[in-house]
Design a protein around this motif. Structure first.
Motif, mmCIF file in Angstrom:
data_model
loop_
_atom_site.group_PDB
_atom_site.id
_atom_site.type_symbol
_atom_site.label_atom_id
_atom_site.label_comp_id
_atom_site.label_asym_id
_atom_site.label_seq_id
_atom_site.Cartn_x
_atom_site.Cartn_y
_atom_site.Cartn_z
ATOM 1 N N ARG A 164 40.312 33.643 34.123
ATOM 2 C CA ARG A 164 39.914 33.614 35.533
ATOM 3 C C ARG A 164 41.169 33.465 36.403
ATOM 4 O O ARG A 164 42.285 33.391 35.900
ATOM 5 C CB ARG A 164 38.989 32.419 35.773
ATOM 6 C CG ARG A 164 37.771 32.377 34.864
ATOM 7 C CD ARG A 164 37.066 31.027 34.960
ATOM 8 N NE ARG A 164 37.969 29.938 34.596
ATOM 9 C CZ ARG A 164 37.729 28.643 34.818
ATOM 10 N NH1 ARG A 164 36.605 28.276 35.391
ATOM 11 N NH2 ARG A 164 38.603 27.728 34.463
ATOM 12 N N ALA A 165 40.960 33.357 37.689
ATOM 13 C CA ALA A 165 42.098 33.195 38.597
ATOM 14 C C ALA A 165 42.872 31.914 38.283
ATOM 15 O O ALA A 165 44.108 31.885 38.404
ATOM 16 C CB ALA A 165 41.614 33.169 40.043
ATOM 17 N N SER A 166 42.175 30.848 37.875
ATOM 18 C CA SER A 166 42.878 29.588 37.618
ATOM 19 C C SER A 166 43.816 29.717 36.418
ATOM 20 O O SER A 166 44.936 29.199 36.443
ATOM 21 C CB SER A 166 41.883 28.444 37.425
ATOM 22 O OG SER A 166 40.769 28.845 36.684
ATOM 23 N N GLU A 167 43.371 30.399 35.363
ATOM 24 C CA GLU A 167 44.259 30.572 34.210
ATOM 25 C C GLU A 167 45.465 31.438 34.585
ATOM 26 O O GLU A 167 46.599 31.146 34.191
ATOM 27 C CB GLU A 167 43.516 31.231 33.036
ATOM 28 C CG GLU A 167 42.636 30.286 32.228
ATOM 29 C CD GLU A 167 41.301 29.974 32.886
ATOM 30 O OE1 GLU A 167 40.855 30.793 33.722
ATOM 31 O OE2 GLU A 167 40.716 28.906 32.602
ATOM 32 N N ILE A 168 45.218 32.485 35.345
ATOM 33 C CA ILE A 168 46.336 33.369 35.718
ATOM 34 C C ILE A 168 47.343 32.602 36.573
ATOM 35 O O ILE A 168 48.554 32.685 36.356
ATOM 36 C CB ILE A 168 45.797 34.644 36.419
ATOM 37 C CG1 ILE A 168 45.092 35.509 35.358
ATOM 38 C CG2 ILE A 168 46.927 35.414 37.113
ATOM 39 C CD1 ILE A 168 44.439 36.762 35.874
ATOM 40 N N GLY A 169 46.865 31.813 37.515
ATOM 41 C CA GLY A 169 47.765 30.999 38.334
ATOM 42 C C GLY A 169 48.585 30.042 37.473
ATOM 43 O O GLY A 169 49.810 29.924 37.633
ATOM 44 N N ALA A 170 47.917 29.361 36.544
ATOM 45 C CA ALA A 170 48.608 28.381 35.711
ATOM 46 C C ALA A 170 49.653 29.054 34.808
ATOM 47 O O ALA A 170 50.763 28.539 34.635
ATOM 48 C CB ALA A 170 47.585 27.620 34.868
#
Lengths: 413, 413
Positions: A164-170
């Motif tokens: 998701r967006a959170s994994e990509i950001g991290a």
């Protein structure tokens, strides 16, 4: 060929198939992290950095030695000499001594000697070189320590995670710009029937256009697979077997829609059994629409035989693929987002022991926070009845219908 | 520049922006129907055919004149001469006369003279040329008439519809292999900050990698837009304005994440106001995280200014884009699928008048059919706190918190 005289429920049928899918080994590929939305991580990802990489301020304010603020209040402020300003994006090459403060912005690196930050709201300049501090801060206040979020070696994203967006950001925060993800499952789709012609052609009397290849293709796409449609097959066992063999070789999963007459359905099961072992696992499930469904597994790949009528094929594809596709994609934990709860407006009857799926239309009104839905009674099994539908309401096998105003689970389509 | 001293709620802010989006005219393009999943129809689609194109049987059985079955029962069957079989995919070039029946398969074309079909289960061959019929059928039984589903001129799919498998199936049935859909909105994404470097670089002390361009890009993708990331901008008004101008020219919507200090935020609002009228509509909304959000509209295009900290930017992008993107895509009716209901395990406090969005973790247990969720208290505003989260729990502005065991709406991330 294992056949079951007692019809299974859809859930029981799916479980039998999933037992075989458990042991399939999925291929993986490396892709750029920012292309990773909805892909599934194939290997645990560890951090090889500390995050943050340096101790930072979490507010705008003044970096200080916390013990110098002891007792500071609105009535009795503490005074600090302003020793300078921390520039964003630069190392803090300043040292704070007793009684000194240093202007710092959110995200700025803490200077040597400081262990806390006083928020700018709790300070005031008394002259250009000096501030008053109105609030005492303990050590660590408004500060995030080096490595406090992530330390070297931590698992940041686990195998089997849908990105998701959170994994990509991290991952980007760690400089991980490439990830290993499972291949998207390839799904071969075959339509059979002497009366079926491709959609771009004008049907003669007695012919109809192919709907299933396209609606099933889109359902596969929606559940995260890559559909591949094969040419329409006539009702002939050797032609069917040839196409099935090719689709089985070229894909990870095969869906075949059979002609709707009983003779042609048996032909499909026979052809599937020639693809390999264990062959047909389930022939017929206790559901409406879609009873003549076939679930099979041959040489490490699932095969699904669906009824030819477009509504049945559509409904069963939703029931099966929402459960099977996440497994084929390597997901270890799936959040179901394709359902909603509603209330039915009228009584709907159903046969005991059979699971029914009824297309429903969404009404604007609500009742106790639940949207009202109205069943769509359809006659012809043509897909037009589904254009008005928001989804399919489930009538469980253990009941003989739904009463008006009862709560119902709806599978969105 | 219209500024509001009283902070608006997120909903009020979004409404102000949407009033301007109402009047935007969206471009459209023609695509192949089977590529249409999740695209939005730009023009009502009418049928220029009748469906079905011929009167068909909906079961396997025998086509008859219904009046010939009058009084037929298990005890007193009616006898029929079998006049032939209807071949699938061929015109029915047979004529049924009084006392005659014709073998027909599901989907087969009704022969001239027949007006009903007796299901095969209610018949038996008495000899190779004759059947017994055990059940009377009324006219029209087990038959779907020419044009009963769709008649020439009917609107099949309306402008503003988001295309699903059912629409694609229905369009294929009509031979409509190309559709006019709205262009996907292009969204320019700009990150600013002297301390920000691209993710593939190794940060020096004081620097951090760009997270926002990528997490926001993926959120845009998830809500059906095409993201375009621009190079990182330093905290300098003329550089910011140049990049903003370019992104504003090249896209339908622009998102800019500002540096986190107060001075830099004002710089963003000033630069946005130079892009055109009406400029900044909302500067600051009463929400946590994300208070310093900017909503603007200039020369027919929305511009969103987000706080630089990755959690705030992430949360606000979800809140705004789930509402704004469907409008930018031309959807006239949107089914919200990105929410679920849960129960919180512990008390969560919140300031009255402010809307809070709290990341929550999903637990395995349920309570009265609702999944339990647990708040994730985060400190550093780094995006790692969101990896464990299933979504964001909303604490409404009119309450001062959520009590343990109360029901909560969760926006899935």
């Amino acid at each position: 060929m294992p056949e079951f005289l007692e019809l299974l429920t859809p859930d029981e049928g799916i479980s039998r198939l999933q037992q075989h899918i458990e042991f399939v080994e999925f291929r993986s590929e490396n892709i750029r992290t920012e292309k990773g939305l909805n892909r599934v991580i194939a290997r645990n990802i560890n951090s090889d950095e500390d995050i943050p990489a340096f101790t930072r301020s979490t507010v705008d304010g003044f970096a200080v030695k916390s013990k110098d603020t002891f007792g500071a209040s609105d009535v009795l402020p503490a005074f600090f000499e302003v020793a300078g300003e921390i520039q964003m994006g630069k190392p803090a090459n300043l040292q704070i001594n007793k009684g000194q403060a240093c202007l710092i912005h959110t995200g700025g690196m803490l200077p040597v000697g400081a262990d806390a930050v006083v928020m700018v709201e709790n300070t005031q300049y008394s002259n250009s070189k000096e501030i008053e501090v109105y609030k005492a801060v303990p050590a660590g206040e408004n500060v995030i320590l080096k490595g406090e979020d992530v330390t070297i070696g931590d698992v940041v994203v686990r195998k089997g995670t849908k990105v998701r967006a959170s994994e990509i950001g991290a991952l980007m925060a760690l400089g991980i710009t490439e990830i290993e993800v499972y291949d998207l499952p390839k799904v071969g789709i075959l339509s059979t029937g002497d009366e079926i012609i491709p959609p771009h052609k004008k049907p003669d009397l007695g012919q109809i256009r192919d709907i299933n290849s396209y609606s099933l293709g889109v359902i596969v796409e929606k559940f995260g697979g890559i559909p591949k449609c094969y040419p329409i097959i006539q009702d002939d066992k050797s032609k069917l077997l040839n196409s099935l063999r090719q689709a089985h070789d070229e894909n990870d999963l095969v869906i075949v829609t059979a002609g709707s007459s009983a003779s042609v359905r048996d032909l499909t099961a026979d052809a599937i059994n020639e693809l390999g072992t264990p062959g047909v696992l389930v022939h017929g499930i206790n559901v409406r629409p879609g009873k003549p469904t076939i679930l099979a597994f041959a040489n490490g790949k699932p095969i699904i035989g669906l009824p030819g009528n477009p509504v049945s094929a559509f409904v069963i594809a939703h029931l099966l693929l929402r459960r099977i596709m996440p497994k084929m994609r390597g997901e270890l934990r799936t959040i179901e987002t394709q359902t909603m709860k509603g209330k039915v407006t009228i009584n709907i009857s159903s046969a005991a022991g059979r699971e029914d799926w009824m297309p429903v239309r969404l009404l604007e009104e609500e009742n106790n926070g639940l949207k009202l839905v109205e069943p769509i009674f359809y006659k012809s099994n043509l897909i037009f009845s589904l254009i008005d539908a928001i989804g399919l309401a489930r009538i469980a096998p253990e009941v003989t219908g739904l009463e008006a105003n009862s709560e119902v689970e709806i599978l969105l389509i």
